[in-house]
Design a protein around this motif. Structure first.
Motif, PDB file in Angstrom:
ATOM      1  N   GLU A 277       0.838  -1.192   0.000  1.00 21.55           N
ATOM      2  CA  GLU A 277       0.000   0.000   0.000  1.00 21.55           C
ATOM      3  C   GLU A 277       0.873   1.243   0.000  1.00 21.55           C
ATOM      4  O   GLU A 277       2.030   1.190   0.404  1.00 21.55           O
ATOM      5  CB  GLU A 277      -0.900   0.040   1.239  1.00 21.55           C
TER       6      GLU A 277
ATOM      7  N   GLN B 258      -7.703   5.777  -1.465  1.00 19.80           N
ATOM      8  CA  GLN B 258      -7.275   5.517  -0.084  1.00 19.80           C
ATOM      9  C   GLN B 258      -6.689   6.771   0.554  1.00 19.80           C
ATOM     10  O   GLN B 258      -6.937   7.054   1.727  1.00 19.80           O
ATOM     11  CB  GLN B 258      -6.243   4.385  -0.069  1.00 19.80           C
TER      12      GLN B 258
ATOM     13  N   TYR C   3      -7.811   8.819   3.885  1.00 17.70           N
ATOM     14  CA  TYR C   3      -6.846   9.066   4.952  1.00 17.70           C
ATOM     15  C   TYR C   3      -6.867  10.526   5.392  1.00 17.70           C
ATOM     16  O   TYR C   3      -6.782  10.840   6.577  1.00 17.70           O
ATOM     17  CB  TYR C   3      -5.449   8.665   4.477  1.00 17.70           C
TER      18      TYR C   3
ATOM     19  N   GLU D 120      -6.731   3.356  -6.810  1.00 18.51           N
ATOM     20  CA  GLU D 120      -6.872   2.864  -5.434  1.00 18.51           C
ATOM     21  C   GLU D 120      -6.026   3.694  -4.474  1.00 18.51           C
ATOM     22  O   GLU D 120      -6.453   4.002  -3.361  1.00 18.51           O
ATOM     23  CB  GLU D 120      -6.475   1.390  -5.339  1.00 18.51           C
TER      24      GLU D 120
END
Length: 160
Positions: free
Chosen positions: A6, A49, A53, A45
């Motif tokens: 990630e 994400q 966040y 993605e």
């Protein structure tokens, strides 16, 4: 090149470039000022994400940018206004060819072959993107307009 499962966008993030691995899975080459990473997530993605966040949703950022700029597709987004993390897509964000670029890390752009552009980042790394120079300049302009509009709105609220 270091591998990661990630990745979270930060001030050093310059570009998210899609790349398929040997198993046919879409991942990302992340270009930072001083590092380059191979990440298992797709560019979209990573953007989604990172928006979460920093306290919002990708869909919310897209909706807001469309409203502010008066355009309907391929809008730039503000991943985080406070940190001035703005990115624009080089084509449809749903495309597996979509590169996301932070205009704050662009040093220069140059025409390259037919209908392509060379993006030279501040750290001298070069990206070749499948759009014409004028189109890329338009995307940079729209991103700048989004940034200026949001910053002016924040400052106007502070002055009141």
């Amino acid at each position: 090149m270091e591998r990661m499962e990630e990745y979270m966008i930060m001030e050093e993030t310059a570009a998210l470039v899609p790349q398929y691995d040997s198993y046919g899975r879409l991942g990302t080459i992340v270009y930072e000022l001083y590092n380059t990473y191979k990440v298992e997530q797709s560019p979209k993605e990573i953007i989604q994400q990172s928006c979460r966040y920093y306290g919002s949703t990708y869909e919310g950022k897209v909706h807001a940018a469309k409203h502010i700029l008066g355009i309907r597709q391929m809008v730039p987004i503000s991943v985080c206004e406070a940190l001035r993390l703005y990115f624009f897509p080089t084509c449809s964000p749903d495309s597996d060819r979509c590169i996301w670029i932070a205009p704050s890390h662009i040093k220069m752009i140059q025409p390259y072959e037919k209908k392509k552009t060379k993006v030279i980042l501040k750290n001298k790394q070069e990206l070749i993107v499948d759009i014409q120079k004028g189109t890329l300049e338009g995307k940079m302009y729209k991103t700048a307009m989004l940034m200026v509009t949001l910053q002016q709105r924040m400052m106007n609220n502070y002055e009141k």
